[in-house]
Write a protein that holds these residues in place. Sequence first.
Motif, mmCIF file in Angstrom:
data_model
loop_
_atom_site.group_PDB
_atom_site.id
_atom_site.type_symbol
_atom_site.label_atom_id
_atom_site.label_comp_id
_atom_site.label_asym_id
_atom_site.label_seq_id
_atom_site.Cartn_x
_atom_site.Cartn_y
_atom_site.Cartn_z
ATOM 1 N N GLU A 185 0.839 -1.198 0.000
ATOM 2 C CA GLU A 185 0.000 0.000 0.000
ATOM 3 C C GLU A 185 0.872 1.247 0.000
ATOM 4 O OE1 GLU A 185 -3.319 -2.228 2.836
ATOM 5 O OE2 GLU A 185 -2.368 -0.364 3.505
ATOM 6 N N PHE A 186 0.455 2.226 -0.786
ATOM 7 C CA PHE A 186 1.181 3.494 -0.856
ATOM 8 C C PHE A 186 0.192 4.637 -0.677
ATOM 9 C CE2 PHE A 186 2.525 7.182 -3.377
ATOM 10 C CZ PHE A 186 3.747 7.459 -2.775
ATOM 11 N N LEU A 187 0.578 5.631 0.122
ATOM 12 C CA LEU A 187 -0.301 6.781 0.384
ATOM 13 C C LEU A 187 0.521 8.049 0.471
ATOM 14 C CD1 LEU A 187 -3.135 7.921 1.248
ATOM 15 C CD2 LEU A 187 -2.411 7.511 3.603
ATOM 16 N N VAL A 188 0.080 9.072 -0.231
ATOM 17 C CA VAL A 188 0.621 10.417 -0.071
ATOM 18 C C VAL A 188 -0.553 11.345 0.170
ATOM 19 C CG1 VAL A 188 0.636 10.789 -2.583
ATOM 20 C CG2 VAL A 188 1.971 12.280 -1.099
ATOM 21 N N GLU A 189 -0.450 12.176 1.197
ATOM 22 C CA GLU A 189 -1.575 13.048 1.539
ATOM 23 C C GLU A 189 -1.100 14.429 1.960
ATOM 24 O OE1 GLU A 189 -3.782 11.533 4.851
ATOM 25 O OE2 GLU A 189 -1.995 10.826 5.892
ATOM 26 N N LYS A 190 -1.977 15.387 1.761
ATOM 27 C CA LYS A 190 -1.750 16.777 2.156
ATOM 28 C C LYS A 190 -2.974 17.209 2.953
ATOM 29 C CE LYS A 190 -0.546 21.331 0.258
ATOM 30 N NZ LYS A 190 -1.707 22.124 0.753
ATOM 31 N N LYS A 191 -2.757 17.562 4.226
ATOM 32 C CA LYS A 191 -3.872 17.833 5.126
ATOM 33 C C LYS A 191 -4.102 19.314 5.391
ATOM 34 C CE LYS A 191 -3.791 13.492 7.696
ATOM 35 N NZ LYS A 191 -3.720 12.869 9.049
ATOM 36 N N VAL A 192 -3.161 20.175 5.023
ATOM 37 C CA VAL A 192 -3.296 21.588 5.360
ATOM 38 C C VAL A 192 -3.201 22.438 4.108
ATOM 39 C CG1 VAL A 192 -2.404 21.296 7.691
ATOM 40 C CG2 VAL A 192 -0.812 21.767 5.838
ATOM 41 N N GLY A 193 -3.781 23.644 4.180
ATOM 42 C CA GLY A 193 -3.756 24.566 3.062
ATOM 43 C C GLY A 193 -5.062 24.579 2.291
ATOM 44 N N LYS A 194 -5.133 25.403 1.276
ATOM 45 C CA LYS A 194 -6.319 25.477 0.437
ATOM 46 C C LYS A 194 -6.542 24.185 -0.342
ATOM 47 C CE LYS A 194 -6.861 30.441 -0.485
ATOM 48 N NZ LYS A 194 -6.967 31.452 -1.554
ATOM 49 N N PHE A 195 -5.449 23.607 -0.784
ATOM 50 C CA PHE A 195 -5.515 22.378 -1.579
ATOM 51 C C PHE A 195 -5.143 21.190 -0.685
ATOM 52 C CE2 PHE A 195 -3.585 19.171 -4.342
ATOM 53 C CZ PHE A 195 -4.590 18.991 -5.278
ATOM 54 N N THR A 196 -6.079 20.262 -0.496
ATOM 55 C CA THR A 196 -5.833 19.083 0.325
ATOM 56 C C THR A 196 -6.277 17.834 -0.435
ATOM 57 O OG1 THR A 196 -7.992 19.282 1.396
ATOM 58 C CG2 THR A 196 -6.124 20.338 2.497
ATOM 59 N N GLY A 197 -5.876 16.687 0.073
ATOM 60 C CA GLY A 197 -6.296 15.449 -0.554
ATOM 61 C C GLY A 197 -5.279 14.354 -0.369
ATOM 62 N N TRP A 198 -5.484 13.244 -1.077
ATOM 63 C CA TRP A 198 -4.546 12.135 -0.989
ATOM 64 C C TRP A 198 -4.603 11.289 -2.257
ATOM 65 C CZ3 TRP A 198 -9.092 12.194 1.896
ATOM 66 C CH2 TRP A 198 -9.998 11.153 1.649
ATOM 67 N N ALA B 1 -9.479 18.137 -2.696
ATOM 68 C CA ALA B 1 -10.439 19.176 -2.315
ATOM 69 C C ALA B 1 -9.724 20.521 -2.397
ATOM 70 C CB ALA B 1 -10.953 18.939 -0.899
ATOM 71 N N TYR B 2 -10.419 21.504 -2.933
ATOM 72 C CA TYR B 2 -9.825 22.839 -3.048
ATOM 73 C C TYR B 2 -10.806 23.864 -2.491
ATOM 74 C CZ TYR B 2 -7.306 26.869 -4.828
ATOM 75 O OH TYR B 2 -6.613 28.046 -4.908
ATOM 76 N N LYS B 3 -10.304 24.668 -1.571
ATOM 77 C CA LYS B 3 -11.118 25.716 -0.964
ATOM 78 C C LYS B 3 -10.704 27.060 -1.555
ATOM 79 C CE LYS B 3 -12.776 27.338 3.518
ATOM 80 N NZ LYS B 3 -12.708 27.141 4.987
ATOM 81 N N PHE B 4 -11.540 27.585 -2.446
ATOM 82 C CA PHE B 4 -11.209 28.851 -3.094
ATOM 83 C C PHE B 4 -11.201 29.996 -2.090
ATOM 84 C CE2 PHE B 4 -13.127 26.091 -6.281
ATOM 85 C CZ PHE B 4 -12.243 26.207 -7.350
ATOM 86 N N ASN B 5 -12.237 30.046 -1.275
ATOM 87 C CA ASN B 5 -12.377 31.059 -0.231
ATOM 88 C C ASN B 5 -13.447 30.555 0.738
ATOM 89 O OD1 ASN B 5 -14.893 31.643 -1.555
ATOM 90 N ND2 ASN B 5 -13.772 32.988 -2.964
ATOM 91 N N GLU B 6 -13.992 31.438 1.538
ATOM 92 C CA GLU B 6 -14.996 31.024 2.517
ATOM 93 C C GLU B 6 -16.332 30.654 1.882
ATOM 94 O OE1 GLU B 6 -14.446 30.519 5.823
ATOM 95 O OE2 GLU B 6 -12.398 30.821 5.131
ATOM 96 N N GLU B 7 -16.505 31.005 0.588
ATOM 97 C CA GLU B 7 -17.786 30.745 -0.068
ATOM 98 C C GLU B 7 -17.768 29.530 -0.985
ATOM 99 O OE1 GLU B 7 -19.017 34.270 -2.095
ATOM 100 O OE2 GLU B 7 -19.692 35.259 -0.256
ATOM 101 N N TYR B 8 -16.623 29.256 -1.628
ATOM 102 C CA TYR B 8 -16.593 28.217 -2.647
ATOM 103 C C TYR B 8 -15.562 27.140 -2.306
ATOM 104 C CZ TYR B 8 -18.981 31.810 -5.421
ATOM 105 O OH TYR B 8 -19.852 32.764 -5.854
ATOM 106 N N ASP B 9 -15.963 25.883 -2.475
ATOM 107 C CA ASP B 9 -15.007 24.781 -2.413
ATOM 108 C C ASP B 9 -15.494 23.655 -3.317
ATOM 109 O OD1 ASP B 9 -16.638 22.781 -0.833
ATOM 110 O OD2 ASP B 9 -16.508 24.340 0.692
#
Length: 786
Positions: free
Chosen positions: A610-623, A659-667
């Motif tokens: 099994e291989f996993l790479v993930e990013k948990k912080v910032g506007k752009f997150t995912g795995w 997942a990408y969070k553009f701002n407080e209104e859009y993701d």
Amino acid sequence: MKKYLLFALFMCFVVFIHAQNYTISGYISDKSTGEKLLNASIYDVKLLKGTVSNNYGFYSLSLPAGSHTIAVSFVGYTDVIKQFTLTANQTWDIELNSAIELGEVVVSGSKIGSPVESSRMSVTEISMESIKILPVLLGESDLIKIAQLQPGVQGGTEGSSGFFVRGGGADQNLILLDGVPIYNINHLFGFFSIFNADAINSVTLVKGGFPARYGGRLSSVLDIRMKEGNNKKFSGNASIGLISAKFMLEGPILDEQTSFIISGRRTYIDAIIRPIWAIAENTKVGNIPGYYFYDLNFKINHKINNRHRLYLSLYNGSDNAYFSLTEKETDYSYKEFNTIVWGNLIGALRWNYAISEKLFANLNLTYSDYNFRTELGHEIIDLALDNKEGLYQKYNSGIKDLSSKLDFDFIPNSANYIRFGGLFTKHRFTPGVHVYKIETSFDPEAEIDSVYGDKPIFANEYSAYIEDDVNLGSRLKTNMGFHFSVFEVNGRNYFSYEPRFSLRYSVTENWSFKASYAKMNQNIHLLTSNNVGLPIDLWVPATDRILPQKSVQYAFGSSFNVKKLNFSIEAYYKEMDNIIEYKEGASYLDHKTKWEDKVTKGIGWAYGLEFLVEKKVGKFTGWLGYTLAWAWRQSPEINEGIKFPYRYDRRHDLSVTTAYKFNEEYDIGVSWIFGTGYATTLATEKYLNPNGLYRQGFQKEHYAIEVVEHRNNYRMPLYHRLDFNFNYKKKRKFGLHTFSFGAYNAYNRPNPFFIRVGSISTSSASSLVGYSLSPLIPNVSYTLNF
């Protein structure tokens, strides 16, 4: 036996003795809601000694006398840093501000409790934020579908909310809701799970290296904790989607002392279907079909004082599918009815007691009831002669548990975290009861009223455990534990001795190697008939004829961090024994044969990478997760004793989730899944039956003779699909409004749900026909948070 006793004694006395230490202890919670934060990190910045909060938000950190800089962190929250001069034990209840509410983008995490630093292996913390952002099916957020995107986890058939971990079966997953085992998690024949994300606080998935505190299953633990309720102010939300509506309400009863949370969900598929059928109805025939499911979660907690807390949590959910047909003529009436109902009722009463700064106790009294029942029949009434004929059939199965569990957390110093406790469970199994009844006024002697099936089976289960998460210097950390259980059934006792071990060695601050060993035992089995999504599978216990399931799992891997990215790679090997399934041709429908005579036992083994790479912080997150795996089964009475691939053996499995969070209104959330097809069984030859009797309106191929050479001898086509979900949020006077739009299977990939032989010749089958279940399915929903 001696080596296990020596191991247990060693565990009891693995405590490092230090110079004069003092302890800081308390609870870590969300400042705006009072919700406890689980697995939050608290550590000394200079010494890098620390700990994490337990499943109830409690922490204890022992440090030498003197000045210290203490940092507290939790992903998604701003860090808290405080100076201490320790000359005595201190109590510090910590409240963290949500970084999301403060509009921050990047949140730093601490080294303590990170995947690189932790001794835990094969563990995933599923973020509730990701569950709400990532794609959903028909507007329903589903934590099980997020779990299916993790490496080593297979999702079963198309659309299913079941999951299969590292070559194991669905019954080998221990699923806990506030510490209560749940035996069926499916709604809508498997398309949704029973978990309402609005009521959930945390989700932890354990695939290997099992801590000793968990027992009773072979493949995984899914530990789900409900929210406790906002003790600061009243709040809630309401949501409506394409097929269901739901709500959640929480708030204080006594200011910051007693709080509650209640949430509910119900589909209105029946309300949509019935008018459509009504349009097609004529004056002589009445068809009433319908289906709906509902969930109801409730929890109340009360803070007696700083040391004592009480909690009561309840869940009730059910699926109801029904169909009735009425037909009336001048001289007779006809009525036909069919119902299928299944559901769970669980409850937990919990008492937390912080006995001292270093010792924490939790007493849990729980109840779990899963039941499945069907009822079908028809009645014919001759109005002229006033005669009646009726045929009625009922079927019922289920399992009930009544349990008590006592757990202790003992944190003598910053180098040791010791857990120990015990569990008692009383089981009541109903393997399957058939009721068959015939009523007739024409010939009373022909009436039948019979009950077939197996009698309820009662069993008692006792278990105890001890484990220690211990630092052996600055680079080496290990979790050692031992789990012991006794299963008492039909006058026989099954004993199980289960050592557990996991180790982490730090090469650098950002790079570590890990290894684990776990021996597991499971005293219950699930007899599955391979009917997709239907809850007709039977929970049965080990008996004097059927042995408990057993497994041994080894794993080795590495974790490392590069800037904001976390990488992990793991290899595993698992052996399983005493796995049961139906013999060739056997079925739960055979009510004249005992279930123990319908089954055969075998072995299984699985291995993979099994291989996993993930990013948990910032506007752009995912795995990104990838699995290369093999899963095998073998039984002397199946497939002529030759090994065969497990139904959910999947060689390659790739998932990309962002997942990408553009701002407080859009993701926006997007996931793409690609995998090898599952194994299935197809006939290699198919002949017309020359002696068959054919009913009018049926094709002859329904009565063909099929020749199958091997079990699971064919691979389904490659599976892949793209899902996305877009959220638009807007704050108004009456709260936060969220509009969600998305699609499941966005490019309309026709992934086969099942495949059959499509044509018949006098010698062999010449074609295959695949049936797709889920085309492009749009998602639209609206949520109001207030």
